[in-house]
Design an enzyme around this catalytic site. Structure first.
Site, PDB file in Angstrom:
ATOM      1  N   HIS A 166       8.511 -26.269   0.637  1.00 35.55           N
ATOM      2  CA  HIS A 166       7.528 -27.217  -0.015  1.00 35.55           C
ATOM      3  C   HIS A 166       6.246 -26.703  -0.900  1.00 35.55           C
ATOM      4  CE1 HIS A 166       9.940 -30.340   2.021  1.00 35.55           C
ATOM      5  NE2 HIS A 166       9.817 -29.276   3.002  1.00 35.55           N
TER       6      HIS A 166
ATOM      7  N   GLU B  18       0.922  -1.023   0.056  1.00 38.10           N
ATOM      8  CA  GLU B  18       0.077  -0.014   0.129  1.00 38.10           C
ATOM      9  C   GLU B  18       0.831   1.430   0.281  1.00 38.10           C
ATOM     10  OE1 GLU B  18      -4.228  -0.176   1.549  1.00 38.10           O
ATOM     11  OE2 GLU B  18      -3.083   0.839   3.233  1.00 38.10           O
TER      12      GLU B  18
ATOM     13  N   LYS C 294     -13.856   1.794  -2.821  1.00 36.63           N
ATOM     14  CA  LYS C 294     -14.708   1.908  -1.685  1.00 36.63           C
ATOM     15  C   LYS C 294     -15.983   2.781  -2.045  1.00 36.63           C
ATOM     16  CE  LYS C 294     -10.925   2.479   1.658  1.00 36.63           C
ATOM     17  NZ  LYS C 294     -10.373   3.651   2.696  1.00 36.63           N
TER      18      LYS C 294
HETATM   19  O1  PA5 Z   1      -2.802   1.780   6.031  1.00 35.23           O
HETATM   20  C1  PA5 Z   1      -3.981   2.410   5.850  1.00 35.23           C
HETATM   21  O2  PA5 Z   1      -4.159   3.334   6.028  1.00 35.23           O
HETATM   22  C2  PA5 Z   1      -5.185   1.201   5.656  1.00 35.23           C
HETATM   23  O3  PA5 Z   1      -4.877   0.011   5.734  1.00 35.23           O
HETATM   24  C3  PA5 Z   1      -6.203   1.451   6.809  1.00 35.23           C
HETATM   25  O4  PA5 Z   1      -5.444   0.883   8.066  1.00 35.23           O
HETATM   26  C4  PA5 Z   1      -7.362   0.781   6.620  1.00 35.23           C
HETATM   27  O5  PA5 Z   1      -8.015   1.117   5.395  1.00 35.23           O
HETATM   28  C5  PA5 Z   1      -8.317   0.882   7.778  1.00 35.23           C
HETATM   29  O6  PA5 Z   1      -8.587   2.158   8.016  1.00 35.23           O
HETATM   30  P1  PA5 Z   1      -9.120   2.817   9.261  1.00 35.23           P
HETATM   31  O7  PA5 Z   1      -8.219   2.337  10.494  1.00 35.23           O
HETATM   32  O8  PA5 Z   1      -9.510   4.376   9.045  1.00 35.23           O
HETATM   33  O9  PA5 Z   1     -10.523   1.850   9.402  1.00 35.23           O
END
Ligand code: PA5
Length: 460
Positions: free
Chosen positions: A315, A286, A426
């Protein structure tokens, strides 16, 4: 406490096609110096919060006080959260507390981090609401998967205990001043902990996001911060070869840029670190998978992270790593002294040579053999070695990989701290769920689905 052996990532050991030459690494020194200065400056200016978390004792005090006040009869903690709000917690729990099914921690912690009802339904059928604490973790407070779970769980609590007692069983971990969870906590007097606004979700394990669940299950949250603080000091060094996170970042970025190694494998030889590898996958993917660079030019870059576990994946995936495309850099994590060991009894027959050796020795031999086998075919790897897996070394590992991600972002020239690529999906899902203001997004999906030709479908 931690060493990084990158000899097998270098040309001297694996040849120039597979490894980097020393001058190539040195040539990155100036860029790295700029990268580390920028990250450290942004940390000082309060823009990058994760860098300062290990030195902040206030969160630890708050979670300690709260954990000490929780009723002894609470036996289960249900943590609702997804992505950065759950992956680090699972990594902590598994590494320090063991697999949840063994019930080795002070309280059992459950992390149904998906809106798939399968696990949550099973948990709600089994848990006793009067002995369960629910921790909802969402930095934004608006994540639909977490919100949907929370609504279901809150009703489950209220049906069993009444609305007032249900409120007392809830704890929120969220932004200090904004978002639906914070508003609800303020309005209803629900206990809430802060996620600092300058700490991104996937960099938040050392904030209350990871520390609160750790303390509630009786794990050493202070040790996590101590280990991370020690690592943070080393990660401030401007000389590339002195900076452990710098070495990790530069090796990965240069292997990608100069040798086409766009697939990065993290392979701990430790079951306890299996969820750590999953945490790292999210962090790496990410943070580094981006369409645009800092100058807004389209680059569509980013390494593909793959989690693996030794020796299990010898494996499963190793055949691909050994003989598939030469596009991989493998990072092993070795734990020198495992938390427990078993001696293999003497026997006659085919396995007599194992008699008297320990399972840890077998694992170590597997790792060394695998690294050498890759090297003999010109395939690079490096090994991060920790003396033992405890709260301090785990904290150090978290910080090491977080800092490496920040530096890699700088070296790739992208912003490692945003995630614009997850927004469209989203928005479209919100439209399908009837969220006000998202009606057009819902129609967009339905129309697109209807226009797909039926001849491209197989019906069984
Ligand atoms: O790294 C990030 O920003 C995302 O993976 C968030 O942690 C994830 O989308 C969850 O978001 P939130 O903590 O606002 O619910």
């Amino acid at each position: 406490m931690i060493t990084i052996d990158y000899s097998l990532a270098m040309a001297e050991a694996v040849g120039t096609a597979g490894g980097l030459r020393d001058p190539e690494l040195e040539a990155e020194g100036k860029a790295f110096e700029r990268a580390v200065r920028r990250v450290v400056d942004e940390a000082k200016a309060g823009v990058l919060g994760f860098f300062g978390l290990p030195e902040d004792p206030s969160t630890l005090r708050a979670v300690d006080d709260f954990a000490a006040s929780v009723d002894e009869r609470i036996a289960d903690v249900l943590v609702l959260g997804i992505g950065g709000s759950s992956l680090g917690t699972r990594a902590v729990l598994h590494a320090l507390g063991g697999p949840p099914e063994l019930g080795l921690t002070r309280r059992r912690l459950h992390l149904p981090d998906n809106s798939d009802p399968w696990l949550l339904a099973a948990l709600l059928g089994r848990l006793d609401p009067s002995r369960t604490l629910v921790v909802a973790v969402s930095k934004s407070g608006g994540t639909v998967e977490t919100a949907a779970q929370l609504l279901v769980v809150r009703k489950w609590l209220a049906d069993a205990l009444g609305a007032a007692e249900a409120r007392a069983r809830l704890v929120y971990v969220t932004d200090p001043s904004r978002g639906p969870l914070r508003e609800e906590a303020d309005a209803e007097g629900i206990r809430a902990f802060d996620v600092p606004p300058n700490v991104g979700g996937r960099f938040s394990v050392l904030s209350s996001v990871g520390l609160l669940p750790a303390r509630l299950s009786g794990l050493d949250a202070a040790g996590l911060l101590e280990g991370a603080a020690q690592m943070a000091e080393a990660c401030r060094r401007t000389e590339l070869r002195d900076n452990p996170a710098g070495i990790l970042a530069a090796l990965h970025v240069l292997h990608h840029r100069l040798r086409g190694r766009s697939v990065h494998v993290l392979m701990p030889y430790a079951d306890a670190l299996r969820p750590f590898a999953a945490w790292w996958v999210q962090l790496w993917a990410e943070s580094l998978g981006k369409r645009r660079d800092r100058q807004e030019r389209v680059v569509e870059t980013g390494p593909t992270p793959i989690p693996a576990v030794g020796a299990t994946d010898q494996h499963a995936q190793m055949q691909l790593f050994m003989e598939g495309p030469r596009d991989k850099l493998v990072t092993f994590i070795e734990v020198a002294e495992p938390g427990a060991d078993l001696t293999i009894p003497e026997s006659s027959g085919a396995f007599a040579y194992l008699g008297g050796k320990s399972l840890a020795e077998v694992l170590e031999a597997e790792l060394r053999g695998t690294a050498q086998a890759l090297a003999e075919d010109g395939r690079p790897s490096l090994t991060v070695r920790v003396a033992r897996l405890d709260a301090r070394s785990l904290g150090a590992l978290f910080f090491l990989f977080e800092a490496a991600t920040a530096f890699a972002g700088e070296l790739y020239g992208i912003d490692a701290f945003d995630q614009p690529g997850v927004e469209l999906g989203k928005r479209l899902a919100s439209g399908l769920l009837g969220r006000p203001g998202y009606e057009e997004a819902g129609s967009e999906v339905r129309e697109a689905e209807q226009s797909r030709p039926s001849r491209h479908r197989w019906n069984g």
